[in-house]
Motif scaffolding. Structure first.
Motif, short mmCIF file in Angstrom:
data_model
loop_
_atom_site.label_atom_id
_atom_site.label_comp_id
_atom_site.label_asym_id
_atom_site.label_seq_id
_atom_site.Cartn_x
_atom_site.Cartn_y
_atom_site.Cartn_z
N ILE A 33 0.84 -1.20 0.00
CA ILE A 33 0.00 0.00 0.00
C ILE A 33 0.88 1.25 0.00
O ILE A 33 0.59 2.22 -0.71
CB ILE A 33 -0.95 -0.01 1.21
CG1 ILE A 33 -1.94 -1.18 1.10
CG2 ILE A 33 -1.73 1.30 1.30
CD1 ILE A 33 -2.84 -1.35 2.31
N ASP A 34 1.95 1.24 0.77
CA ASP A 34 2.90 2.36 0.73
C ASP A 34 3.40 2.61 -0.69
O ASP A 34 3.54 3.75 -1.12
CB ASP A 34 4.10 2.08 1.64
CG ASP A 34 3.81 2.29 3.11
OD1 ASP A 34 2.78 2.91 3.44
OD2 ASP A 34 4.60 1.81 3.94
N ASN A 37 1.03 4.67 -2.98
CA ASN A 37 0.51 5.89 -2.37
C ASN A 37 0.94 7.12 -3.18
O ASN A 37 2.09 7.53 -3.11
CB ASN A 37 1.02 5.97 -0.93
CG ASN A 37 0.73 7.28 -0.23
OD1 ASN A 37 1.45 7.64 0.69
ND2 ASN A 37 -0.28 8.01 -0.65
N THR A 46 0.95 5.56 3.39
CA THR A 46 -0.45 5.27 3.69
C THR A 46 -0.63 3.91 4.35
O THR A 46 -1.38 3.77 5.32
CB THR A 46 -1.30 5.35 2.40
OG1 THR A 46 -1.38 6.72 1.98
CG2 THR A 46 -2.72 4.85 2.64
N GLY A 47 0.05 2.91 3.85
CA GLY A 47 -0.06 1.58 4.45
C GLY A 47 0.43 1.58 5.89
O GLY A 47 -0.19 0.97 6.77
N ALA A 207 -4.65 4.20 -2.44
CA ALA A 207 -3.98 3.45 -1.37
C ALA A 207 -4.86 3.35 -0.13
O ALA A 207 -4.94 2.28 0.50
CB ALA A 207 -2.65 4.13 -1.02
N CYS A 210 -7.50 0.88 -0.69
CA CYS A 210 -6.91 -0.46 -0.65
C CYS A 210 -6.84 -0.97 0.79
O CYS A 210 -7.15 -2.14 1.08
CB CYS A 210 -5.52 -0.40 -1.26
SG CYS A 210 -4.76 -1.98 -1.60
N GLY A 235 -0.71 -5.60 -3.01
CA GLY A 235 -1.41 -4.65 -2.18
C GLY A 235 -2.91 -4.82 -2.16
O GLY A 235 -3.63 -3.89 -1.82
#
Length: 555
Positions: A33-34, A37, A46-47, A207, A210, A235
Motif C-alpha cells: 500500500i505504501d 501511495n 499510507t499503508g 492506497a 486499498c 497490495g
C-alpha cells in the motif's frame, strides 16, 4: 458471497476478532500500500499510517479486555466497539488513518448504543444493524473531510455501505452484509483510477481505499469464519501496470510543506470554528472525533498558525509536525532507513527540525510527553534505525523507556543525551543519513556535547538558586541547566550570560527567541557578540509559541 450456514454472532468477541484480523491484514499489505501511495501526497506512508492506526485501536481494545475477568464474555458489544473506535481516534496517523478512525467511530455510533437505550443493539436484527453502522461510518467520514474527493477511500466506503444496505434488505445475515460490503468495496476500488487523475497517471488504485478493503475483508472473516481469497495482485489492489511516479503537481512541489497532527480537547462549537481557520491555512484537512476529543490532520505551510488555532479552540496535545520534503524524496525511491525524532517546545523550533528531516513531537511547558507518546513517534517514523533527541534533561528517562519499547519491536534506536533544543539543532546539523548508524550517532553526540546551552527564564516566586536569592519577576540566566545570573532585564541578563559562555571560547552563537521577545533584542545581542568576539558568527531563529524567552547555544 455465498451464504454461511452458521455465521458468528455480532458480539464483543467478533469485534476483537475483527480487530486482530484487520491488524494482521494491514501488516501484510502495508509495504504494498505504501508503494502505490500517490494521493493526496506521494509520501509512501499510507499503508504504514493505516497499520499504526489499527494497532492503536487493537491495543485499546486489548487493554479493555485485559481488565475484564471474563474477557470478551464479560464485555458488551457497545463497550468493545467504543474502545475499538477510541483507540483508532487517539492513534490515528496521516490522512488515511484519520479517515479510518472516523469510519470506526461511525460504526461505534450505531453498534455502541447501550442495550437499554433507545435503539440499542440488543434484540435487533444484526444484519440491519451492521448495515446501518457501515452507512453511518461513510456519512461521518465524508463530513470529517473538508473537501471530499471521489476516487478515494471515501468512495470505497460509500460503495461498501450501499452494498451492505442491499444485502440487509435481502434478509441476509450479518456475515452476508459484511461480505457484500467487502465485495462492494473491492469493486469500487477497481474504479478509482478512472475517478481521480493522480491515480490514473500513476496507474494505481487509491492506497487508502486499498487499506479499507483489507479492513472490510477482516470484518467478513470475523463474522463468517471464512478467509477472503488471496488477491492475485500486489497490495490487494487491481494490477499495477507500472511503478508509481510523482504526479505533475508533486513534481512542481506546489503543495504545503508540513503535515500537522494533534489531539484536541474542545467543544464542538469551537471545533467548527477551528475547521474554518485551518481550511484557510492549507489543505487535506480532516477533523474526526466527538464528545470533546478530536484528532486533527492538516497540510500547511505555517505549522505554528495551525497549532495556534488549536490553542484558541481548546487544549491540543500529542502534536506532531512533519516536513514533507524528506517524505517526497523517499517516495521517489530515495528513502533512507534512518529517521530522527526530536522533542521540542515551540512551533518555530519544530519547523527548523522538520526542515532538517526530523519528525518532531511538540511539547507544552510543564507537560512533557509520556513514554507511550514518544514510542508512538518512533513508530510513526517507520524506519529501521531511529536517532532520538529528547532535548531536555528531564526527558532522558522517558526517552530511554520509549527506546526500549521500540527496540523490542525490532527498531534500532539511539538516544542522544541532548538537554536543550540548541543541542538538538547542533546534532541535526551534522546528521548524515547516508553514513553508518554508529558513525552518525557518534558525530551527533559529539556535536551536541560540544554545544554549551543557556536559557533565560522569569522567576515565578522568591527562591534560593545557585546564584543567590531571586525574587518573583527577576530574570534568571541559566547556563548548562544551573542559574548563573540573576538580573532585572532580558537584554542585560542575556549579555551577562553570553559573556560567561563565550569566556571559554566559541565559534558560533545560536539565539532562539521566544514569542514575546522583540526582534530588537536579537539585534542587540548580535551586535554585542560582534563587538567583543569578531571571529564568532551568530544565527537567530524564532522559537514560536511555548518556547523559552531566549535560548542560547555556543559551539
Amino acid at each position: 458471497m455465498a451464504h454461511q450456514p452458521q455465521p458468528y454472532p455480532l458480539t464483543a468477541e467478533a469485534v476483537r476478532t475483527w480487530s486482530s484480523l484487520a491488524l494482521a491484514a494491514l501488516g501484510r499489505a502495508r509495504e504494498d500500500i505504501d508503494a502505490i501511495n500517490v494521493y493526496p501526497v506521494a509520501d509512501a506512508d499510507t499503508g504504514t499510517n493505516l497499520y499504526l492506526t489499527a494497532e492503536s485501536a487493537d491495543r485499546e481494545l486489548g487493554d479493555l479486555l485485559a481488565g475484564v475477568t471474563d474477557g470478551t464474555a464479560g464485555t458488551s458489544l457497545p463497550e468493545a466497539v467504543r474502545a475499538f473506535a477510541h483507540g483508532a481516534l487517539i492513534g490515528a496517523r496521516g490522512n488515511s488513518g484519520t479517515i479510518l478512525a472516523q469510519l470506526l467511530r461511525g460504526v461505534a455510533d450505531v453498534l455502541g448504543e447501550e442495550p437499554d437505550g433507545p435503539g440499542g443493539p440488543e434484540g435487533r436484527d444484526p444484519a440491519r444493524l451492521l448495515a446501518q453502522a457501515l452507512t453511518r461510518a461513510a456519512e461521518e467520514a465524508y463530513r470529517a473531510v473538508a473537501h471530499p474527493v471521489e476516487g478515494t477511500m471515501l468512495t470505497v466506503a460509500t460503495a461498501a455501505a450501499r452494498a451492505a444496505e442491499t444485502a440487509a434488505r435481502a434478509a441476509g445475515t450479518a456475515a452476508d452484509v459484511a461480505g457484500a460490503a467487502y465485495d462492494g468495496a473491492r469493486a469500487a476500488l477497481a474504479e478509482t483510477p478512472g475517478q481521480l487523475a493522480a491515480l490514473g497517471r500513476a496507474g494505481v488504485v487509491d492506497a487508502g481505499g486499498c487499506g479499507l478493503v483489507a479492513v472490510l475483508g477482516a470484518l467478513w472473516q470475523a463474522l463468517s469464519g471464512r478467509e477472503p481469497a488471496p488477491e492475485p495482485v500486489r497490495g490487494r489492489a487491481v494490477p499495477v501496470p507500472r511503478p508509481p511516479e510523482p504526479c505533475a503537481e508533486e513534481e512542481r512541489d506546489g503543495g504545503p510543506a508540513y503535515e500537522v497532527i494533534y489531539l484536541l480537547e474542545a467543544a464542538e462549537t469551537e471545533v467548527d470554528r477551528l475547521r474554518t481557520r485551518l481550511d484557510a491555512l492549507g489543505d487535506s484537512l480532516v477533523v474526526v472525533g466527538g464528545d470533546g476529543l478530536w484528532n486533527v490532520h492538516v497540510h500547511v505551510d505555517d505549522p505554528g498558525a495551525a497549532v495556534e488555532a488549536a490553542v484558541v479552540a481548546g487544549r491540543p496535545y500529542r502534536i506532531r509536525i512533519t516536513h514533507f520534503g524528506d517524505e517526497r524524496r523517499r517516495a521517489r525511491g530515495e528513502r533512507s532507513q534512518r529517521a530522527v525524532v526530536a522533542v521540542v517546545q515551540g512551533e518555530g523550533l519544530a519547523g527548523l527540525c522538520g526542515e532538517a528531516g526530523a519528525t518532531t513531537l511538540l511539547a507544552r511547558p510543564g507537560e512533557p510527553p509520556a513514554v507511550a507518546e514518544l514510542a508512538d513517534a518512533i513508530r510513526e517514523a517507520h524506519a529501521r534505525e531511529v536517532v532520538l533527541l529528547p532535548n531536555g534533561a528531564e526527558l532522558r528517562a522517558v526517552a530511554a523507556a520509549a527506546a526500549r519499547q521500540a527496540r523490542a519491536e525490532g527498531v534500532r534506536v539511539a538516544v542522544i543525551p541532548t538537554r536543550s533544543e540548541v543541542q538538538g539543532l547542533a546534532a541535526l546539523a551534522v546528521h548524515d543519513p547516508e553514513g553508518t548508524f554508529d558513525e552518525d550517532v557518534v558525530a551527533m553526540t559529539a556535536a551536541a556535547g560540544a554545544t554549551r546551552y543557556g536559557e533565560l527564564a522569569v522567576a515565578e516566586r522568591q527562591s534560593f538558586t545557585s546564584a543567590g536569592i531571586c525574587q518573583a519577576g527577576d530574570v534568571l540566566g541559566l547556563i548548562d541547566g544551573d542559574v548563573a545570573v540573576i538580573g532585572t532585564g532580558l537584554a542585560e541578563t542575556a549579555e551577562a550570560v553570553l559573556a560567561r559562555m563565550l569566556g571559554s571560547g566559541g565559534e558560533l552563537v545560536t539565539l532562539v527567541l521566544g514569542p514575546e521577545v522583540p526582534d530588537e533584542l536579537a539585534e542587540r545581542l548580535e551586535a554585542y557578540v560582534q563587538h567583543g568576539h569578531l571571529a564568532v558568527d551568530t544565527v537567530t531563529y524564532q522559537g514560536g509559541r511555548w518556547s523559552a524567552p531566549l535560548l542560547i547555544g555556543v559551539e
